[in-house]
Design an enzyme around this catalytic site. Structure first.
Site, PDB file in Angstrom:
ATOM      1  N   VAL A 471       0.833  -1.210   0.000  1.00 41.27           N
ATOM      2  CA  VAL A 471       0.000   0.000   0.000  1.00 41.27           C
ATOM      3  C   VAL A 471       0.865   1.258   0.000  1.00 41.27           C
ATOM      4  O   VAL A 471       0.445   2.314   0.446  1.00 41.27           O
ATOM      5  CB  VAL A 471      -0.960   0.010   1.210  1.00 41.27           C
ATOM      6  CG1 VAL A 471      -1.973  -1.108   1.087  1.00 41.27           C
ATOM      7  CG2 VAL A 471      -0.192  -0.109   2.540  1.00 41.27           C
ATOM      8  N   THR A 553       3.676  -5.443  -4.947  1.00 39.15           N
ATOM      9  CA  THR A 553       5.050  -5.537  -4.457  1.00 39.15           C
ATOM     10  C   THR A 553       5.976  -6.004  -5.571  1.00 39.15           C
ATOM     11  O   THR A 553       5.551  -6.339  -6.675  1.00 39.15           O
ATOM     12  CB  THR A 553       5.142  -6.539  -3.288  1.00 39.15           C
ATOM     13  OG1 THR A 553       5.066  -7.882  -3.808  1.00 39.15           O
ATOM     14  CG2 THR A 553       4.025  -6.317  -2.286  1.00 39.15           C
ATOM     15  N   LEU A 611       0.283   0.576 -20.257  1.00 39.45           N
ATOM     16  CA  LEU A 611       0.131   0.382 -21.708  1.00 39.45           C
ATOM     17  C   LEU A 611      -0.432  -1.010 -22.007  1.00 39.45           C
ATOM     18  O   LEU A 611      -0.054  -1.984 -21.360  1.00 39.45           O
ATOM     19  CB  LEU A 611       1.476   0.555 -22.417  1.00 39.45           C
ATOM     20  CG  LEU A 611       2.121   1.936 -22.335  1.00 39.45           C
ATOM     21  CD1 LEU A 611       3.498   1.925 -23.009  1.00 39.45           C
ATOM     22  CD2 LEU A 611       1.231   2.988 -22.984  1.00 39.45           C
ATOM     23  N   GLU A 665      12.595   0.500  -9.561  1.00 38.86           N
ATOM     24  CA  GLU A 665      12.278  -0.468  -8.516  1.00 38.86           C
ATOM     25  C   GLU A 665      12.849   0.068  -7.200  1.00 38.86           C
ATOM     26  O   GLU A 665      13.700   0.964  -7.206  1.00 38.86           O
ATOM     27  CB  GLU A 665      12.898  -1.836  -8.847  1.00 38.86           C
ATOM     28  CG  GLU A 665      12.385  -2.475 -10.128  1.00 38.86           C
ATOM     29  CD  GLU A 665      10.953  -2.986 -10.010  1.00 38.86           C
ATOM     30  OE1 GLU A 665      10.479  -3.182  -8.876  1.00 38.86           O
ATOM     31  OE2 GLU A 665      10.301  -3.181 -11.052  1.00 38.86           O
ATOM     32  N   LYS A 680      10.942  -8.403 -18.533  1.00 41.49           N
ATOM     33  CA  LYS A 680       9.852  -7.944 -19.400  1.00 41.49           C
ATOM     34  C   LYS A 680       9.936  -8.591 -20.774  1.00 41.49           C
ATOM     35  O   LYS A 680       8.921  -9.022 -21.344  1.00 41.49           O
ATOM     36  CB  LYS A 680       9.887  -6.422 -19.517  1.00 41.49           C
ATOM     37  CG  LYS A 680       9.542  -5.698 -18.227  1.00 41.49           C
ATOM     38  CD  LYS A 680       9.718  -4.190 -18.364  1.00 41.49           C
ATOM     39  CE  LYS A 680       9.358  -3.467 -17.069  1.00 41.49           C
ATOM     40  NZ  LYS A 680       9.585  -2.007 -17.164  1.00 41.49           N
TER      41      LYS A 680
END
Length: 815
Positions: A471, A553, A611, A665, A680
């Site tokens: 959060v 996370t 995206l 990050e 990715k």
């Protein structure tokens, strides 16, 4: 003649009794009032009698409570000047009760006959007191001992009414004895030889129905503590609403399957006489309530209500020796009938290999013993297996006259349950097709009722229960969007998002009714420790429908727990790239489990933040296209860094700026080392249909070798500061060529690489600004001009919006 019955809660105390009196006095016709015992007294009488029969002297304390309850009501309802005669009668009856309890104590036993006498005192006392309260108000009222009118056999506990004699006695009494108000005790009757008997569960409703049927009343009013029959139990299903009109057949089905407001016995006497029944709320007398009617209902609602019965034992008798053998069913159910064991559910496979049925939990072991004894011969020779007993079961049922005339109702019911991982152990549908029943685990009953109610009564709006891990930066923006868009989603998309649980690395906080923004702010102060799989275990314990786990996370342990969520039909939305970029085996496992358990697994934000990159690949592949080549800048943080780094300030300061603005990050080394881009690209290759592992992608690092040894962020920044000359050299070399630095991911002809490139002004990546991402897809269809996707690829807000969009996708799928 009006017949009104008031339940235990309605007459629980003097204040409530005054409400009942006001309701009766509002009637213009002569009225028969049937009353239950004061709320809780019947249970207290039973408890006291058992204590006495066990020679437990504490029964006297329990008796004193009974005594005080009745005396308090008398003193509250009747003025002191008028109390003497009433108190004298009440005390006399209480003394009689005390004597009976003393007898049980001395004898150490409690026969069925004695039980009936003891249990009858609740209604006998309450009806006398209420009749006297009417008289004090100058009403023309008489107290009618119901035992004089309702005659039964001597089957104590569940006496069978002799309707021929009873009807005649009732008709004769009310034909000759004319008063404005008659008050009768419910539940209590007498055998033909004058012994007190009781009418069993729902006995007061039954009493009122017997009187109404005998007098051919126009209708019967049952006054209770709820505003009618609900579409489901309102204590379990918050969205349940009152059924304004319902047929007797539907009401009978619902009452059989646990609708506590109505008992089947109350319907039986009035059904053939076509007497309507009103279910009304003593505490909201002006509410319409529910009308149970014999008349045809004009609406086309398929399902009228949903109900359930808990504390069920599912029993199965099976074996090869049952096939084609006549009389197996007869023997099975006959032996249960001899033991007075009620079977509440039956189904049999068409192969005749097994018979499945359900009894109440209290009858389970006795049923098991008598069945195994009956089929001992077949069991010994292996023709039949010992009866299987499964405890902790519940029956859920949907009820409606129109079920039989509509296709797909059972499919809708079972698919709704299946989507929420509610296992169906047995199914039954009667020949009338008025109800469809399923046996499920009792722990799933609450969720099942809510799921079915949503499917059949709340089709316009779907409720999604969110459990949010993380959060902070992204998670905080996501929650902000959820709360800001709540009204819009409910009004325009018919989606109700509820945040039920939140957690950070140390604390977790839950509220089954939903957490608001103020509550979430107190997470660190009011939460409980976050350890291991505690968050998942709490979600499983709550067992709410349409549950979605949102992972904000970058934690490996959390990513490796996804299988457990999916196995429990908990959907997953995640921006955490670790799961989909781990081993191919784990990636495929998550995909498989998502389908098997009908649990959505969405991770659009793994690549390109908000995206639609992954979704585009999925659509290309689904349409039959095949990706041949990918060229991409996939790190918004690295693009931001190299767009900002112009030599005017050190490279390390630009990295710190990117971290502060939420583009990297938590540990920027993951971005700078190319690990993030590598993950990715691996995900894009897999989504394109290539079974790549991490080792199949080559990363050519632009960092000094010393960076590979860093242990923490502080050490990384120290090395970057000391190696400024290295980064300045990379920049100067690109500037001399009139080029710009970009970390580019390439996939072509089975080769996948990540490397820093200097791109000139002719390249599509040259004009890439800020934190933007860009992806070029060359496919079988897009050969000369690639399919291009470009836009912001980093930042808490856009990532949160991508997560939010995935949640909406799940909700739309459920709607």
């Amino acid at each position: 003649m009006k017949i009104l019955k008031f339940g235990g809660t309605s007459v629980a105390n003097a204040e409530n009794i005054r409400r009942c009196i006001a309701i009766v006095e509002s009637k213009s016709d002569s009225t028969i009032v049937v009353v239950s015992a004061l709320g809780g007294i019947t249970d207290l009488l039973q408890h006291t009698a058992i204590l006495a029969s066990e020679r437990d002297s504490s029964y006297m304390s329990s008796y004193t409570t009974i005594e005080n309850r009745h005396l308090e009501v008398v003193r509250a309802l009747i003025p002191v000047a008028n109390q003497a005669g009433v108190l004298s009668n009440v005390i006399r009856q209480l003394n009689e009760l005390e004597t009976l309890l003393q007898g049980c104590f001395y004898l150490g036993e409690l026969s069925s006959k004695t039980k009936d006498v003891i249990f009858s005192f609740g209604e006998r006392l309450s009806s006398f007191i209420i009749a006297e309260a009417f008289k004090f108000r100058a009403a023309d009222c008489v107290h009618v001992p119901s035992g004089q009118l309702i005659k039964t056999n001597n089957r104590y506990g569940r006496a069978v009414v002799d309707f021929a004699m009873t009807d005649q006695l009732i008709q004769d009494y009310f034909a000759k004895d004319k008063h404005a108000i008659y008050v009768m005790p419910g539940f209590v009757a007498e055998s033909k030889d004058g012994q007190i008997t009781t009418l069993g569960r729902g006995g007061s409703d039954y009493t009122a129905a017997i009187v109404a049927a005998a007098l051919h009343a126009a209708d019967l009013e049952i006054w209770t503590d709820v505003s009618g029959i609900f579409t489901a139990n309102p204590k379990v299903v918050k969205q349940a609403r009152v059924i304004e009109q319902i047929s007797f057949q539907e009401a009978m089905e619902l009452s059989h399957f646990g609708a506590k407001v109505l008992y089947p016995s109350a319907i039986e006497p009035i059904l053939p006489k076509k007497i309507d029944m009103y279910i009304k709320n003593t505490f909201e007398p002006n509410s319409n309530g529910s009308l149970v009617t014999h008349a045809s209902l004009d609406d086309n609602r398929i399902v009228r209500g949903i109900s359930n019965v808990d504390n069920i034992a599912l029993m199965t008798l099976e074996g090869p020796g049952m096939v084609g053998v006549a009389g197996i069913s007869k023997r099975l159910f006959e032996v249960l009938a001899k033991e007075e064991i009620n079977v509440v559910f039956i189904t049999q496979a068409s192969s005749e290999h097994s018979i499945c049925f359900a009894v109440t939990k209290v009858d389970a072991h006795r049923s098991e013993a008598v069945i195994n004894d009956e089929f001992a011969f077949e069991i010994d020779y292996g023709k039949v297996r010992p009866v299987q007993v499964e405890l902790g079961m519940s029956i859920v049922a949907i009820v409606g006259n129109n079920i039989k005339s509509h296709q797909g109702v059972s499919g809708k019911m079972f698919s709704a349950l299946g989507r929420n991982n509610i296992n169906i152990c047995a199914i039954a549908q009667g020949a009338s097709e008025r109800n469809i029943s399923a046996v499920i685990l009792e722990k799933d009953a609450k969720k099942a009722l809510n799921v079915l109610h949503e499917a059949f009564f709340e089709e316009v709006t779907v409720q999604v229960n969110l459990f949010v891990m993380g959060v902070g930066n992204v998670g905080g923006k996501f929650l902000e969007q959820v709360y800001n868009q709540g009204d819009f989603l409910r009004e325009h998309l018919k989606i109700n998002l509820r945040v039920i649980g939140v957690a950070n690395s140390k604390q977790m906080l839950f509220n089954e009714e939903g957490l608001d923004t103020e509550a979430i702010k107190t997470l660190n102060e009011t939460g409980v420790p976050m350890q291991g799989y505690a968050f998942l275990e709490q979600i499983k314990e709550l067992n709410l429908r349409n549950s979605v786990f949102v992972d904000n996370t970058a934690n490996q342990g959390v990513a490796m727990s996804y299988e457990s969520y999916l196995r429990n039909s908990i959907g997953i939305v995640t921006c955490n790239k670790i799961a989909c970029s781990s081993t191919m085996e784990y990636y495929r496992s998550l995909k498989f489990l998502s389908k098997k358990y009908s649990a959505s697994f969405l991770y659009e934000t793994n690549v390109g933040a908000g995206l639609p990159i992954i979704d585009t690949i999925k659509n290309l592949v689904a349409s039959g296209d095949r990706v041949q080549e990918i060229q991409a800048v996939l790190s918004g943080s690295l693009n931001f860094i190299f767009n900002q780094y112009d030599g005017s300030k050190p490279f390390v300061e630009v990295v710190k700026q990117a971290q502060a603005e939420g583009y990297t990050e938590p540990n920027p080394y993951i971005d700078l080392s190319g690990v993030d881009v590598k993950r990715k690209l691996l995900i894009l290759a897999r989504e394109s249909g290539y079974g790549y592992e991490d080792s199949d992608i080559k990363v050519k690092s632009f960092l000094p070798e010393r960076c590979a040894e860093v242990q923490n962020v502080e050490q990384l920044f120290e090395i970057l500061a000391n190696e400024e000359a290295h980064f300045k050299a990379l920049l100067d070399k690109a500037n001399k060529k009139g080029a710009k630095l970009r970390v580019v991911a390439n996939f072509k002809k089975g080769e996948a690489t990540v490397e820093l490139q200097a791109v000139d002004g002719t390249h599509p990546f040259y004009q890439l600004e800020g934190k933007d991402n860009i992806v070029l897809f060359y496919t079988d269809r897009y050969t000369e001009q690639p399919l291009l996707i470009k836009g912001a690829g980093a930042g808490a807000e856009v990532t949160a919006s991508g997560i939010f969009a995935d949640v909406i996708r799940i909700a739309n799928k459920l709607n």
